[in-house]
Design a protein around this motif. Structure first.
Motif, short mmCIF file in Angstrom:
data_model
loop_
_atom_site.label_atom_id
_atom_site.label_comp_id
_atom_site.label_asym_id
_atom_site.label_seq_id
_atom_site.Cartn_x
_atom_site.Cartn_y
_atom_site.Cartn_z
N VAL A 68 0.84 -1.20 0.00
CA VAL A 68 0.00 0.00 0.00
C VAL A 68 0.87 1.25 0.00
O VAL A 68 0.62 2.21 -0.75
CB VAL A 68 -0.95 0.00 1.21
CG1 VAL A 68 -1.67 1.34 1.33
CG2 VAL A 68 -1.98 -1.13 1.07
N TRP A 69 1.92 1.27 0.83
CA TRP A 69 2.81 2.42 0.89
C TRP A 69 3.49 2.66 -0.47
O TRP A 69 3.54 3.79 -0.94
CB TRP A 69 3.88 2.21 1.96
CG TRP A 69 3.56 2.89 3.26
CD1 TRP A 69 3.10 2.32 4.40
CD2 TRP A 69 3.68 4.29 3.52
NE1 TRP A 69 2.91 3.28 5.37
CE2 TRP A 69 3.26 4.49 4.86
CE3 TRP A 69 4.08 5.38 2.78
CZ2 TRP A 69 3.25 5.75 5.46
CZ3 TRP A 69 4.08 6.64 3.37
CH2 TRP A 69 3.67 6.82 4.70
N VAL A 70 4.00 1.59 -1.06
CA VAL A 70 4.68 1.73 -2.34
C VAL A 70 3.71 2.18 -3.43
O VAL A 70 4.02 3.05 -4.24
CB VAL A 70 5.36 0.41 -2.73
CG1 VAL A 70 5.90 0.46 -4.16
CG2 VAL A 70 6.51 0.09 -1.78
N GLY A 71 2.51 1.59 -3.44
CA GLY A 71 1.51 1.99 -4.43
C GLY A 71 1.11 3.44 -4.28
O GLY A 71 0.98 4.18 -5.27
N PHE A 72 0.94 3.88 -3.03
CA PHE A 72 0.57 5.28 -2.78
C PHE A 72 1.72 6.20 -3.21
O PHE A 72 1.48 7.27 -3.79
CB PHE A 72 0.26 5.47 -1.30
CG PHE A 72 -0.25 6.85 -0.96
CD1 PHE A 72 -1.54 7.22 -1.28
CD2 PHE A 72 0.59 7.77 -0.34
CE1 PHE A 72 -2.00 8.50 -0.97
CE2 PHE A 72 0.13 9.04 -0.03
CZ PHE A 72 -1.17 9.41 -0.35
N SER A 73 2.95 5.80 -2.93
CA SER A 73 4.11 6.61 -3.33
C SER A 73 4.19 6.74 -4.84
O SER A 73 4.48 7.82 -5.37
CB SER A 73 5.40 6.00 -2.78
OG SER A 73 5.39 5.96 -1.37
N LEU A 74 3.93 5.63 -5.55
CA LEU A 74 3.92 5.69 -7.01
C LEU A 74 2.84 6.63 -7.52
O LEU A 74 3.05 7.39 -8.47
CB LEU A 74 3.73 4.29 -7.59
CG LEU A 74 4.95 3.36 -7.58
CD1 LEU A 74 4.54 1.97 -8.06
CD2 LEU A 74 6.05 3.92 -8.46
N GLY A 75 1.67 6.58 -6.88
CA GLY A 75 0.59 7.48 -7.27
C GLY A 75 0.97 8.94 -7.06
O GLY A 75 0.67 9.81 -7.92
N ILE A 76 1.64 9.23 -5.94
CA ILE A 76 2.08 10.60 -5.67
C ILE A 76 3.08 11.06 -6.72
O ILE A 76 3.02 12.20 -7.22
CB ILE A 76 2.69 10.70 -4.26
CG1 ILE A 76 1.60 10.55 -3.20
CG2 ILE A 76 3.41 12.03 -4.07
CD1 ILE A 76 0.58 11.67 -3.19
N GLU A 77 4.02 10.17 -7.09
CA GLU A 77 5.02 10.53 -8.09
C GLU A 77 4.38 10.80 -9.45
O GLU A 77 4.76 11.75 -10.14
CB GLU A 77 6.06 9.40 -8.22
CG GLU A 77 6.99 9.30 -7.03
CD GLU A 77 8.02 8.20 -7.20
OE1 GLU A 77 8.04 7.58 -8.29
OE2 GLU A 77 8.80 7.97 -6.26
N LEU A 78 3.38 9.99 -9.83
CA LEU A 78 2.68 10.22 -11.09
C LEU A 78 1.92 11.54 -11.05
O LEU A 78 1.88 12.28 -12.04
CB LEU A 78 1.73 9.06 -11.39
CG LEU A 78 2.40 7.71 -11.71
CD1 LEU A 78 1.36 6.61 -11.84
CD2 LEU A 78 3.22 7.82 -13.00
N LEU A 79 1.31 11.85 -9.90
CA LEU A 79 0.59 13.11 -9.75
C LEU A 79 1.54 14.29 -9.88
O LEU A 79 1.21 15.31 -10.52
CB LEU A 79 -0.12 13.13 -8.39
CG LEU A 79 -0.93 14.41 -8.07
CD1 LEU A 79 -2.05 14.60 -9.08
CD2 LEU A 79 -1.48 14.34 -6.65
N GLN A 80 2.74 14.16 -9.30
CA GLN A 80 3.72 15.24 -9.40
C GLN A 80 4.19 15.45 -10.83
O GLN A 80 4.47 16.58 -11.24
CB GLN A 80 4.92 14.93 -8.49
CG GLN A 80 4.61 15.08 -7.01
CD GLN A 80 5.80 14.70 -6.16
OE1 GLN A 80 6.18 13.54 -6.08
NE2 GLN A 80 6.39 15.68 -5.53
N LEU A 81 4.30 14.35 -11.59
CA LEU A 81 4.70 14.48 -12.99
C LEU A 81 3.65 15.22 -13.81
O LEU A 81 3.97 15.93 -14.77
CB LEU A 81 4.94 13.09 -13.60
CG LEU A 81 6.18 12.34 -13.12
CD1 LEU A 81 6.20 10.93 -13.70
CD2 LEU A 81 7.45 13.09 -13.51
N LYS A 82 2.39 15.07 -13.42
CA LYS A 82 1.29 15.65 -14.19
C LYS A 82 0.97 17.08 -13.77
O LYS A 82 0.50 17.89 -14.58
CB LYS A 82 0.03 14.78 -14.04
CG LYS A 82 0.16 13.37 -14.57
CD LYS A 82 0.22 13.34 -16.09
CE LYS A 82 0.22 11.90 -16.61
NZ LYS A 82 0.27 11.87 -18.10
#
Length: 286
Positions: A68-82
């Motif tokens: 869950v932590w890793v998935g959430f971190s990936l989501g945050i990184e994708l949001l930052q890219l966008k």
């Protein structure tokens, strides 16, 4: 199963999972950490320890939490890219600490940075006077980047009006006495060429700790035996000397001949060769 064996197996499992998920998060997770990434790194490490040592709890629950932590971190990184707004909110913005040689005291307070800490960071960059700084900014990662005033910036060939050749990436073609075929192929060279170069300087391949070829096709080697002195490549220097000798010969021919047409031809050729030498000289004196 004994507790020590169970802990060993769970630790190995945690290492494998942690390595895989860290690779998934990318290089930023182990280099320039933002505030959120710092928290994520600590939490993931704690969860890995939980998976390894907590024998009373169900180990797979730790893996679920880790995922869950890793998935959430990936989501945050994708949001930052966008989104630029998301980047500014999560990582915060850069803060100007010095502008036109003037320290911005309010910004120092905002970043909870003392004057001593600021000067310490400047000294790490070989700057001992704040007045020599045109602009200094604290990045979201916590690093402080500095632009010196024009008069305090180091001289470059451009400032002196000197043309220099572009620097190409050197290729490591020998490592630990072994030939690296892929870098050789990248620069269009072969093992036969490499062996010929080694024979020229009198070195055996098994005695070479590291061998590199620069952008001009010159081979530099470092030997296992540091007492042996290897001659430096002289191809560029030899080429420059040969061109200058040709220019001198043409000038001598123009002075020694009595035929007007031949004299004119030699003079024109000498001037043209002189122009060519001036253009390629930056490539040959590096």
């Amino acid at each position: 199963m004994p507790d020590w064996l169970l802990i060993a197996i769970r630790t190995l499992l945690a290492i494998v999972i942690l390595f895989g998920m860290t690779k998934l998060l990318g290089k930023r997770q182990v280099s320039q950490l933002s505030f959120f990434e710092y928290i994520t790194g600590i939490t993931i490490g704690s969860l890995a320890a939980y998976i390894s040592l907590d024998l009373d709890a169900k180990w797979y629950l730790g893996i679920v939490s880790l995922a869950v932590w890793v998935g959430f971190s990936l989501g945050i990184e994708l949001l930052q890219l966008k989104s630029k707004k998301a980047r500014d909110f999560i990582d915060s913005r850069s803060t100007v600490l010095i502008k036109d040689g003037k320290i911005m005291e309010e910004n120092l307070k905002k970043e909870r940075l003392t004057a001593d800490e600021l000067m310490e960071q400047l000294r790490k960059k070989n700057i001992f006077q704040a007045a020599n700084v045109e602009f200094a900014v604290m990045e979201p990662s916590g690093d402080i980047n500095v632009l010196l005033t024009k008069e305090n910036q180091p001289l470059t060939p451009k400032h002196l009006g000197i043309k220099v050749a572009p620097e190409q990436e050197p290729q490591t073609v020998i490592m630990d006495g072994k030939i690296m075929d892929e870098p050789l192929a990248t620069i269009g060279l072969s093992r036969e060429w490499l062996n010929t170069e080694l024979e020229t300087i009198g070195v055996a391949i098994e005695n070479v700790f590291l061998g590199q070829v620069d952008g001009y096709g010159q081979l530099y080697v470092d030997l296992f035996d540091d007492q042996i002195i290897v001659p430096k490549p002289q191809k560029k220097a030899s080429l420059l000397a040969t061109l200058k000798k040709c220019e001198a010969d043409l000038e001598m021919f123009s002075l020694s001949t009595r035929a007007p047409k031949a004299k004119k031809m030699y003079e024109e050729c000498a001037k043209e060769l002189e122009r060519v030498i001036e253009e390629i000289k930056p490539l040959l004196i590096r």
